[in-house]
Design a protein around this motif. Structure first.
Motif, mmCIF file in Angstrom:
data_model
loop_
_atom_site.group_PDB
_atom_site.id
_atom_site.type_symbol
_atom_site.label_atom_id
_atom_site.label_comp_id
_atom_site.label_asym_id
_atom_site.label_seq_id
_atom_site.Cartn_x
_atom_site.Cartn_y
_atom_site.Cartn_z
ATOM 1 N N ASN A 38 102.428 44.601 20.422
ATOM 2 C CA ASN A 38 102.166 43.403 19.626
ATOM 3 C C ASN A 38 101.302 42.408 20.414
ATOM 4 O O ASN A 38 100.351 41.826 19.867
ATOM 5 C CB ASN A 38 103.494 42.751 19.222
ATOM 6 C CG ASN A 38 103.302 41.649 18.216
ATOM 7 O OD1 ASN A 38 102.314 41.629 17.498
ATOM 8 N ND2 ASN A 38 104.234 40.727 18.156
ATOM 9 N N THR A 41 97.701 43.766 20.631
ATOM 10 C CA THR A 41 97.000 43.598 19.361
ATOM 11 C C THR A 41 96.557 42.151 19.182
ATOM 12 O O THR A 41 95.421 41.879 18.776
ATOM 13 C CB THR A 41 97.906 44.027 18.191
ATOM 14 O OG1 THR A 41 98.325 45.372 18.416
ATOM 15 C CG2 THR A 41 97.176 43.944 16.878
ATOM 16 N N THR A 42 97.445 41.211 19.498
ATOM 17 C CA THR A 42 97.112 39.795 19.370
ATOM 18 C C THR A 42 95.980 39.410 20.311
ATOM 19 O O THR A 42 95.019 38.736 19.900
ATOM 20 C CB THR A 42 98.353 38.931 19.673
ATOM 21 O OG1 THR A 42 99.408 39.311 18.790
ATOM 22 C CG2 THR A 42 98.053 37.461 19.508
#
Length: 74
Positions: A38, A41-42
């Motif tokens: 996560n 991806t950010t």
């Protein structure tokens, strides 16, 4: 004291120094705090948006300078 370290490093030979290097690399990599999927991806999305913004700003600046240059030199 540094002379003792140098003499032991020389005594190991090339293969001993290569093995020591790889052991040290693995040791350092085990200390790294890797990002989660996560977070990765950010961070990737933030970088792509920022790069897109910079491309737009530079393109606009280039367009303005091109128009000024053609206006001056015709």
């Amino acid at each position: 004291m540094s002379e003792e370290i140098v003499s032991t490093e020389e005594a190991k030979g090339i293969f001993g120094r290569i093995a020591l290097f790889y052991r040290q690399v693995i040791s350092e990599l085990s200390k790294v705090v890797w990002p989660t999927r996560n977070q990765l991806t950010t961070y990737t999305a933030v970088v792509l948006v920022f790069v897109g913004f910079v491309v737009l700003v530079v393109s606009a600046f280039d367009l303005v300078l091109t128009k000024i240059t053609f206006w001056v030199f015709g």
